[in-house]
Design a protein around this motif. Structure first.
Motif, PDB file in Angstrom:
ATOM      1  N   SER A 203      38.938  40.948 101.359  1.00 16.35           N
ATOM      2  CA  SER A 203      39.962  42.008 100.778  1.00 16.35           C
ATOM      3  C   SER A 203      41.357  41.644 101.226  1.00 16.35           C
ATOM      4  CB  SER A 203      39.595  43.610 101.863  1.00 16.35           C
ATOM      5  OG  SER A 203      39.716  42.974 103.145  1.00 16.35           O
ATOM      6  N   PHE A 204      41.427  40.270 101.364  1.00 17.02           N
ATOM      7  CA  PHE A 204      42.396  39.432 101.340  1.00 17.02           C
ATOM      8  C   PHE A 204      42.963  39.691  99.843  1.00 17.02           C
ATOM      9  CE2 PHE A 204      44.357  35.873 100.806  1.00 17.02           C
ATOM     10  CZ  PHE A 204      45.416  34.969 101.493  1.00 17.02           C
ATOM     11  N   PHE A 205      42.070  39.172  99.290  1.00 17.70           N
ATOM     12  CA  PHE A 205      43.010  39.291  97.888  1.00 17.70           C
ATOM     13  C   PHE A 205      43.398  40.524  97.619  1.00 17.70           C
ATOM     14  CE2 PHE A 205      39.936  35.152  98.294  1.00 17.70           C
ATOM     15  CZ  PHE A 205      41.248  34.486  97.704  1.00 17.70           C
ATOM     16  N   LYS A 206      44.007  40.824  96.948  1.00 23.20           N
ATOM     17  CA  LYS A 206      44.387  42.388  95.734  1.00 23.20           C
ATOM     18  C   LYS A 206      44.244  41.495  94.463  1.00 23.20           C
ATOM     19  CE  LYS A 206      47.479  43.419  99.780  1.00 23.20           C
ATOM     20  NZ  LYS A 206      49.075  43.900 100.085  1.00 23.20           N
TER      21      LYS A 206
ATOM     22  N   PHE B 117      46.129  53.241  89.317  1.00 23.77           N
ATOM     23  CA  PHE B 117      46.052  52.037  88.724  1.00 23.77           C
ATOM     24  C   PHE B 117      46.900  51.561  89.375  1.00 23.77           C
ATOM     25  CE2 PHE B 117      45.959  48.567  85.932  1.00 23.77           C
ATOM     26  CZ  PHE B 117      44.426  48.075  86.361  1.00 23.77           C
ATOM     27  N   LYS B 118      46.765  50.597  90.002  1.00 21.59           N
ATOM     28  CA  LYS B 118      48.018  50.106  91.282  1.00 21.59           C
ATOM     29  C   LYS B 118      47.439  49.005  91.751  1.00 21.59           C
ATOM     30  CE  LYS B 118      47.910  52.183  95.450  1.00 21.59           C
ATOM     31  NZ  LYS B 118      48.671  53.455  96.651  1.00 21.59           N
ATOM     32  N   LEU B 119      47.845  47.279  92.119  1.00 19.13           N
ATOM     33  CA  LEU B 119      47.729  46.554  93.258  1.00 19.13           C
ATOM     34  C   LEU B 119      47.284  47.331  94.763  1.00 19.13           C
ATOM     35  CD1 LEU B 119      47.721  43.846  93.231  1.00 19.13           C
ATOM     36  CD2 LEU B 119      50.117  43.504  94.525  1.00 19.13           C
ATOM     37  N   ALA B 120      45.535  47.052  94.763  1.00 13.55           N
ATOM     38  CA  ALA B 120      45.154  46.979  95.555  1.00 13.55           C
ATOM     39  C   ALA B 120      44.409  46.343  96.318  1.00 13.55           C
ATOM     40  CB  ALA B 120      44.379  48.560  95.336  1.00 13.55           C
ATOM     41  N   PRO B 121      43.586  45.997  97.884  1.00 10.96           N
ATOM     42  CA  PRO B 121      42.733  44.633  98.133  1.00 10.96           C
ATOM     43  C   PRO B 121      41.672  45.001  97.412  1.00 10.96           C
ATOM     44  CG  PRO B 121      43.623  45.534 100.176  1.00 10.96           C
ATOM     45  CD  PRO B 121      44.221  46.910  98.772  1.00 10.96           C
ATOM     46  N   LEU B 122      41.126  44.043  96.901  1.00 15.24           N
ATOM     47  CA  LEU B 122      39.572  43.552  96.445  1.00 15.24           C
ATOM     48  C   LEU B 122      38.389  44.783  97.210  1.00 15.24           C
ATOM     49  CD1 LEU B 122      38.123  42.469  94.006  1.00 15.24           C
ATOM     50  CD2 LEU B 122      37.836  40.970  95.284  1.00 15.24           C
ATOM     51  N   LYS B 123      38.005  45.622  96.639  1.00 17.03           N
ATOM     52  CA  LYS B 123      36.590  46.212  97.560  1.00 17.03           C
ATOM     53  C   LYS B 123      35.933  44.775  97.525  1.00 17.03           C
ATOM     54  CE  LYS B 123      36.679  50.494  95.199  1.00 17.03           C
ATOM     55  NZ  LYS B 123      36.122  51.050  93.747  1.00 17.03           N
ATOM     56  N   LYS B 124      34.040  45.070  98.629  1.00 13.11           N
ATOM     57  CA  LYS B 124      33.816  44.501  99.266  1.00 13.11           C
ATOM     58  C   LYS B 124      32.152  44.001  98.519  1.00 13.11           C
ATOM     59  CE  LYS B 124      36.338  43.711 104.533  1.00 13.11           C
ATOM     60  NZ  LYS B 124      35.639  44.227 105.101  1.00 13.11           N
ATOM     61  N   ASN B 125      32.407  45.521  97.982  1.00 16.53           N
ATOM     62  CA  ASN B 125      31.439  45.621  97.473  1.00 16.53           C
ATOM     63  C   ASN B 125      30.766  44.158  96.824  1.00 16.53           C
ATOM     64  OD1 ASN B 125      31.458  46.127  94.182  1.00 16.53           O
ATOM     65  ND2 ASN B 125      32.171  48.490  95.886  1.00 16.53           N
ATOM     66  N   ILE B 126      29.365  44.046  96.290  1.00 18.95           N
ATOM     67  CA  ILE B 126      28.729  43.133  95.465  1.00 18.95           C
ATOM     68  C   ILE B 126      29.416  43.094  93.939  1.00 18.95           C
ATOM     69  CG2 ILE B 126      26.907  42.447  96.422  1.00 18.95           C
ATOM     70  CD1 ILE B 126      25.524  43.450  94.351  1.00 18.95           C
ATOM     71  N   TYR B 127      29.806  44.467  93.741  1.00 14.25           N
ATOM     72  CA  TYR B 127      30.480  44.612  92.179  1.00 14.25           C
ATOM     73  C   TYR B 127      32.301  43.690  91.538  1.00 14.25           C
ATOM     74  CZ  TYR B 127      25.934  46.890  90.559  1.00 14.25           C
ATOM     75  OH  TYR B 127      24.938  47.216  90.556  1.00 14.25           O
TER      76      TYR B 127
ATOM     77  N   ARG C  27      39.614  31.030  90.935  1.00 15.96           N
ATOM     78  CA  ARG C  27      39.904  30.039  89.971  1.00 15.96           C
ATOM     79  C   ARG C  27      40.850  29.309  89.730  1.00 15.96           C
ATOM     80  NH1 ARG C  27      37.621  29.981  83.991  1.00 15.96           N
ATOM     81  NH2 ARG C  27      35.522  31.661  84.898  1.00 15.96           N
ATOM     82  N   ASP C  28      42.455  31.300  89.723  1.00 15.42           N
ATOM     83  CA  ASP C  28      43.883  30.948  89.793  1.00 15.42           C
ATOM     84  C   ASP C  28      43.622  30.361  90.956  1.00 15.42           C
ATOM     85  OD1 ASP C  28      43.337  32.328  86.893  1.00 15.42           O
ATOM     86  OD2 ASP C  28      43.815  33.902  88.510  1.00 15.42           O
ATOM     87  N   ALA C  29      43.140  30.538  92.349  1.00 15.42           N
ATOM     88  CA  ALA C  29      43.658  29.704  93.176  1.00 15.42           C
ATOM     89  C   ALA C  29      42.912  27.730  93.505  1.00 15.42           C
ATOM     90  CB  ALA C  29      43.011  30.219  94.570  1.00 15.42           C
ATOM     91  N   ASN C  30      42.374  28.050  92.853  1.00 14.58           N
ATOM     92  CA  ASN C  30      41.829  26.311  92.546  1.00 14.58           C
ATOM     93  C   ASN C  30      42.693  25.526  91.275  1.00 14.58           C
ATOM     94  OD1 ASN C  30      39.873  26.823  94.441  1.00 14.58           O
ATOM     95  ND2 ASN C  30      38.153  26.624  93.003  1.00 14.58           N
ATOM     96  N   ARG C  31      42.939  26.079  90.786  1.00 11.80           N
ATOM     97  CA  ARG C  31      44.057  25.897  89.189  1.00 11.80           C
ATOM     98  C   ARG C  31      45.561  26.028  89.759  1.00 11.80           C
ATOM     99  NH1 ARG C  31      47.490  28.727  86.646  1.00 11.80           N
ATOM    100  NH2 ARG C  31      47.019  30.442  87.508  1.00 11.80           N
ATOM    101  N   ARG C  32      45.664  26.701  90.601  1.00 12.91           N
ATOM    102  CA  ARG C  32      47.021  26.326  91.104  1.00 12.91           C
ATOM    103  C   ARG C  32      47.436  25.079  92.034  1.00 12.91           C
ATOM    104  NH1 ARG C  32      47.269  32.398  91.237  1.00 12.91           N
ATOM    105  NH2 ARG C  32      45.984  32.168  93.307  1.00 12.91           N
ATOM    106  N   TYR C  33      46.546  25.263  93.052  1.00 13.71           N
ATOM    107  CA  TYR C  33      46.267  24.026  93.757  1.00 13.71           C
ATOM    108  C   TYR C  33      46.084  22.341  93.320  1.00 13.71           C
ATOM    109  CZ  TYR C  33      45.384  20.700  97.951  1.00 13.71           C
ATOM    110  OH  TYR C  33      45.470  20.277  98.785  1.00 13.71           O
ATOM    111  N   LEU C  34      45.589  22.712  91.850  1.00 12.08           N
ATOM    112  CA  LEU C  34      45.036  21.441  91.265  1.00 12.08           C
ATOM    113  C   LEU C  34      46.443  20.591  90.380  1.00 12.08           C
ATOM    114  CD1 LEU C  34      41.566  21.607  89.535  1.00 12.08           C
ATOM    115  CD2 LEU C  34      42.979  20.217  90.985  1.00 12.08           C
TER     116      LEU C  34
ATOM    117  N   LEU D 238      32.382  40.357  92.707  1.00  9.81           N
ATOM    118  CA  LEU D 238      32.362  39.182  92.229  1.00  9.81           C
ATOM    119  C   LEU D 238      33.130  38.614  91.417  1.00  9.81           C
ATOM    120  CD1 LEU D 238      28.172  38.473  93.701  1.00  9.81           C
ATOM    121  CD2 LEU D 238      30.555  37.529  94.467  1.00  9.81           C
ATOM    122  N   PRO D 239      32.706  39.419  90.200  1.00 11.49           N
ATOM    123  CA  PRO D 239      33.446  38.550  88.713  1.00 11.49           C
ATOM    124  C   PRO D 239      35.199  38.646  88.620  1.00 11.49           C
ATOM    125  CG  PRO D 239      31.610  40.452  88.273  1.00 11.49           C
ATOM    126  CD  PRO D 239      31.773  40.139  89.539  1.00 11.49           C
ATOM    127  N   VAL D 240      35.787  39.989  89.782  1.00 13.08           N
ATOM    128  CA  VAL D 240      37.340  39.516  90.253  1.00 13.08           C
ATOM    129  C   VAL D 240      37.065  38.852  90.996  1.00 13.08           C
ATOM    130  CG1 VAL D 240      38.646  40.846  90.215  1.00 13.08           C
ATOM    131  CG2 VAL D 240      37.012  42.349  89.489  1.00 13.08           C
TER     132      VAL D 240
END
Length: 426
Positions: free
Chosen positions: A334-337, A351-361, A371-378, A363-365
């Motif tokens: 839920s750290f990620f939004k 429809f708005k910016l909100a914390p990521l839900k913790k259920n396994i569904y 991956r965006d975080a890894n890309r920004r670091y690279l 995972l794709p989000v």
């Protein structure tokens, strides 16, 4: 997509991004909290102070089931008495002995802390109910090789509320997909040393069938923790921890090490707090109360730079000396939004910016966010000046050489004679 890979394309065999370590928690929705368990006992006309009597047959059911599974698989349940013993080392030895075919690999047990409840009577209100409590109970670790999940394990407590933990690795999950698709690959631990078709492998990694994963988790839960039937419920699965890795596979150690050493030692000194937040898709706020910082560590496996913000972190390390791995880890997703439908108190959905839900569904989000975080670091690493080309040129002109039987000394930039020569040439 990754500027650092483009910049050193002649030294890189391929790039692959996928989940690494994933820890899933399974909870029984009706009884996973004290109030729900209290309601369950009242509905089934069980006295609150008979809670222990109610839970003991379920404990025995799990123990009997573990012994039955051990007999069927030809295994012995190995009890861990010392915390210093590494379960993974025992399992690795067992895998080498039995092979990598699907099935149970090992069953371990240990006395560990667990959540529980205790009966309570409030004299002021006259109410009798269960209160949250903690204690110790026997836990079973069922290590398995699954056709879809690869090597993983299920941690099963023998006391109510039976919160499960399922651990597997996304690299093994992708390896199973590659095998089904007929794509060759070589692995070492939780890393790919080579892949026959990187583009196809990335497409398979990007498509995570969560419904299929859900079915797989339910199957293992029913097999190792047979309490859902007597409790008339089923497990709810949520993300407890997740790691997402982007690996740049270099041609050899000599191609990676000079570049890596320069990148990590520069990164630990130049990354600023606001950049750490940017890497992880956040903005620094004066009201922020999360811990923020970085660390540099040298281990047997290599050096590692880690930047963290609250429950999330991003780190870089050299895996087996052959690949540069950037990895985003999170202990609370839920750290990620992200933008999603949110149900308001009045029942309307917005429809708005909100914390990521913790259920396994989710995972794709989470895959895309990490991956965006890894890309920004690279991208940040790609902007660091690379002195390796200059070092190569310097080595070339300063190293003695032989040509047609004659020796030629290298140029010494610190002697007066060679300085005058270079000035004359220039």
């Amino acid at each position: 997509m990754y500027p650092l890979a483009d910049r050193h394309g002649d030294k890189i065999r391929g790039v692959i991004s996928c989940y690494d370590r994933i820890l899933i928690q399974g909870t029984l929705p009706g009884i996973c909290y004290a109030g729900g368990m209290t309601r369950f006992l009242y509905e089934h006309e069980i006295r609150i102070f008979d809670y222990t009597t109610f839970a003991e047959p379920l404990r025995d059911r799990i123990r009997d089931n573990a012994q039955r599974l051990a007999r069927e698989a030809g295994l012995e349940i190995h009890h861990i008495r010392k915390a210093s013993i590494r379960k993974e080392a025992l399992v690795e030895e067992r895998v080498r002995a039995r092979g990598t075919h699907p099935g149970l690999v090992a069953i371990l047990s240990a006395m560990e802390a667990c959540a529980s409840y205790k009966p309570w009577h409030d004299k002021a209100t006259g109410r009798t109910f269960l209160k949250p409590d903690s204690g110790k109970c026997l836990h079973y670790y069922f290590y398995f090789i699954d056709e879809e999940l690869g090597l993983g394990h299920v941690r099963v407590p023998t006391w109510c509320p039976f919160r499960l933990q399922v651990h597997f690795n996304g690299h093994h999950l992708l390896a199973a997909k590659l095998k089904q698709a007929g794509i060759t690959c070589r692995m070492l631990d939780n890393a790919f040393l080579d892949i026959g078709d990187f583009a196809h492998a990335q497409a398979l990694s990007d498509h995570l069938d969560v419904a299929r994963l859900h079915t797989c988790l339910d199957r293992w839960a029913a097999r190792v923790c047979p309490v859902t039937e007597p409790l008339d419920t089923r497990y709810h699965w949520s993300i407890l921890q997740a790691e997402y890795a982007t690996d740049l596979l270099f041609t050899d150690r000599a191609a990676l090490q000079p570049l890596y050493d320069h990148l990590v030692r520069t990164a630990i000194h130049t990354v600023k707090p606001e950049q750490v937040a940017t890497f992880l898709g956040r903005k620094l706020d004066p009201r922020l109360q999360a811990e923020l910082g970085g660390s540099f560590s040298t281990r047997i496996e290599g050096t590692c730079v880690k930047h963290y913000l609250g429950p999330a972190a991003i780190k870089i390390y050299d895996k087996h000396g052959l690949m540069l791995r950037v990895e985003t880890t999170v202990n609370d997703v839920s750290f990620f939004k992200h933008h999603r439908l949110v149900e308001q108190r009045n029942g309307q959905e917005v429809f708005k910016l909100a914390p990521l839900k913790k259920n396994i569904y989710s995972l794709p989000v989470l895959d895309g966010l990490c991956r965006d975080a890894n890309r920004r670091y690279l991208e940040f690493l790609a902007a660091i000046d690379d002195p390796s080309a200059g070092r190569d040129d310097l080595d070339r002109v300063s190293t003695p050489r032989r040509n047609e039987g004659r020796s030629y000394r290298g140029i010494n930039f610190f002697t007066g004679l060679d300085q005058r020569l270079l000035l004359a040439v220039s």
